[in-house]
Design a protein around this motif. Sequence first.
Motif, PDB file in Angstrom:
ATOM      1  N   GLU A  97      -9.282  -3.836   1.317  1.00  0.00           N
ATOM      2  CA  GLU A  97      -9.323  -2.409   1.618  1.00  0.00           C
ATOM      3  C   GLU A  97      -7.906  -1.846   1.664  1.00  0.00           C
ATOM      4  N   LEU A  98      -7.665  -0.802   0.886  1.00  0.00           N
ATOM      5  CA  LEU A  98      -6.345  -0.175   0.851  1.00  0.00           C
ATOM      6  C   LEU A  98      -6.278   0.982   1.840  1.00  0.00           C
ATOM      7  N   VAL A  99      -5.155   1.061   2.545  1.00  0.00           N
ATOM      8  CA  VAL A  99      -4.898   2.136   3.491  1.00  0.00           C
ATOM      9  C   VAL A  99      -3.468   2.619   3.295  1.00  0.00           C
ATOM     10  N   GLU A 100      -3.183   3.772   3.859  1.00  0.00           N
ATOM     11  CA  GLU A 100      -1.814   4.272   3.822  1.00  0.00           C
ATOM     12  C   GLU A 100      -1.060   3.755   5.048  1.00  0.00           C
ATOM     13  N   ARG A 101       0.042   3.080   4.789  1.00  0.00           N
ATOM     14  CA  ARG A 101       0.936   2.691   5.874  1.00  0.00           C
ATOM     15  C   ARG A 101       1.710   3.943   6.249  1.00  0.00           C
ATOM     16  N   VAL A 102       1.777   4.222   7.566  1.00  0.00           N
ATOM     17  CA  VAL A 102       2.458   5.427   8.043  1.00  0.00           C
ATOM     18  C   VAL A 102       3.497   5.045   9.089  1.00  0.00           C
ATOM     19  N   ASP A 103       4.367   6.005   9.401  1.00  0.00           N
ATOM     20  CA  ASP A 103       5.412   5.758  10.394  1.00  0.00           C
ATOM     21  C   ASP A 103       5.020   6.343  11.751  1.00  0.00           C
ATOM     22  N   GLU A 104       5.973   6.364  12.682  1.00  0.00           N
ATOM     23  CA  GLU A 104       5.717   6.841  14.038  1.00  0.00           C
ATOM     24  C   GLU A 104       5.448   8.344  14.105  1.00  0.00           C
ATOM     25  N   GLN A 105       5.709   9.058  13.013  1.00  0.00           N
ATOM     26  CA  GLN A 105       5.384  10.487  12.943  1.00  0.00           C
ATOM     27  C   GLN A 105       4.144  10.722  12.081  1.00  0.00           C
ATOM     28  N   ASP A 106       3.449   9.655  11.697  1.00  0.00           N
ATOM     29  CA  ASP A 106       2.243   9.700  10.872  1.00  0.00           C
ATOM     30  C   ASP A 106       2.534  10.187   9.454  1.00  0.00           C
ATOM     31  N   GLN A 107       3.729   9.891   8.950  1.00  0.00           N
ATOM     32  CA  GLN A 107       4.098  10.215   7.578  1.00  0.00           C
ATOM     33  C   GLN A 107       3.887   8.976   6.706  1.00  0.00           C
ATOM     34  N   VAL A 108       3.333   9.187   5.523  1.00  0.00           N
ATOM     35  CA  VAL A 108       2.987   8.076   4.637  1.00  0.00           C
ATOM     36  C   VAL A 108       4.237   7.375   4.113  1.00  0.00           C
ATOM     37  N   LEU A 109       4.220   6.047   4.230  1.00  0.00           N
ATOM     38  CA  LEU A 109       5.305   5.203   3.711  1.00  0.00           C
ATOM     39  C   LEU A 109       4.899   4.510   2.413  1.00  0.00           C
ATOM     40  N   GLY A 110       3.603   4.270   2.251  1.00  0.00           N
ATOM     41  CA  GLY A 110       3.118   3.575   1.064  1.00  0.00           C
ATOM     42  C   GLY A 110       1.685   3.138   1.247  1.00  0.00           C
ATOM     43  N   VAL A 111       1.164   2.473   0.227  1.00  0.00           N
ATOM     44  CA  VAL A 111      -0.207   1.970   0.242  1.00  0.00           C
ATOM     45  C   VAL A 111      -0.154   0.462   0.429  1.00  0.00           C
ATOM     46  N   VAL A 112      -0.958  -0.039   1.370  1.00  0.00           N
ATOM     47  CA  VAL A 112      -0.978  -1.472   1.687  1.00  0.00           C
ATOM     48  C   VAL A 112      -2.419  -1.930   1.893  1.00  0.00           C
ATOM     49  N   ASP A 113      -2.597  -3.232   1.877  1.00  0.00           N
ATOM     50  CA  ASP A 113      -3.881  -3.829   2.208  1.00  0.00           C
ATOM     51  C   ASP A 113      -4.076  -3.720   3.723  1.00  0.00           C
ATOM     52  N   ARG A 114      -5.268  -3.293   4.157  1.00  0.00           N
ATOM     53  CA  ARG A 114      -5.496  -3.094   5.594  1.00  0.00           C
ATOM     54  C   ARG A 114      -5.322  -4.398   6.377  1.00  0.00           C
ATOM     55  N   ALA A 115      -5.802  -5.500   5.836  1.00  0.00           N
ATOM     56  CA  ALA A 115      -5.657  -6.779   6.526  1.00  0.00           C
ATOM     57  C   ALA A 115      -4.176  -7.114   6.732  1.00  0.00           C
ATOM     58  N   GLU A 116      -3.346  -6.800   5.742  1.00  0.00           N
ATOM     59  CA  GLU A 116      -1.910  -7.043   5.867  1.00  0.00           C
ATOM     60  C   GLU A 116      -1.305  -6.116   6.926  1.00  0.00           C
ATOM     61  N   ALA A 117      -1.749  -4.853   6.930  1.00  0.00           N
ATOM     62  CA  ALA A 117      -1.257  -3.896   7.929  1.00  0.00           C
ATOM     63  C   ALA A 117      -1.573  -4.400   9.336  1.00  0.00           C
ATOM     64  N   ILE A 118      -2.768  -4.912   9.523  1.00  0.00           N
ATOM     65  CA  ILE A 118      -3.157  -5.439  10.834  1.00  0.00           C
ATOM     66  C   ILE A 118      -2.324  -6.678  11.167  1.00  0.00           C
ATOM     67  N   ARG A 119      -2.227  -7.575  10.224  1.00  0.00           N
ATOM     68  CA  ARG A 119      -1.491  -8.830  10.439  1.00  0.00           C
ATOM     69  C   ARG A 119      -0.023  -8.574  10.786  1.00  0.00           C
TER      70      ARG A 119
END
Length: 169
Positions: free
Chosen positions: A3-25
Motif C-alpha cells: 500500500e502506497l501512502v504519502e510520507r509527510v513532515d511535521e507540518q503535514d507537507q508531502v515529502l514523497g510516496v512510500v510503502d505504508r509498511a515501510e513508513a510504519i517500520r
Amino acid sequence: MGELVERVDEQDQVLGVVDRAEAIRKGWLHRIATIVCLDEDGRFLVHRRPDDSSRFPGQYNWMLGGAADVGESYEQAAARELSEELGVHAAPRFVLKFLCKGAISPYWLGLHEVVIRAPVRPSVQEVAWHDWLTRPELEALVRQQEFVPDAREAFDRYGNLSRANRPLC
C-alpha cells in the motif's frame, strides 16, 4: 510494493510516496483519515475489530478509517473508508487534525464525523461486532484496556471540542 501512502513532515507537507509498511517500520509520518459515526439520536457507533486483524485484533474502537491514498485528501479518504467499512455513502465532515504519536508508529490523524441515517453493512474484514452507544456508555468503554490506544487520545480531543459548545454534525 504494498500500500502506497504519502510520507509527510511535521507540518503535514508531502515529502514523497512510500510503502505504508515501510513508513510504519521506520516511524515516518503519513496520513490517516478516521470517521466518527453518530445516529440520529446522537449515539456513537462502536465496533470491535476482528480477532485476525493485523492491527489491534479484538479491540474496540469508536472510529473507522485508514490510510489516505496517494493524492487523496483527508475528506476523500474518510468517505472511501466509510463506504468500504460500513457500506455507507456519505460526505463526512472534517472536525480536527492532530499529530498522533501512535501505538504502532506516528501519523497525522484527520478526524471526521457523519450522521448515519441508513442501515450499516459492516465489512467482516474490518468489523466483528458493532453497536450504538450513548456518550456515557462510550466514555466508560474508552477507558478499558481492550480499547484501541490511539482512539483514546482522539476521543479526548474530540470531547474537548464538544465541551467547548461546538455543534456535533
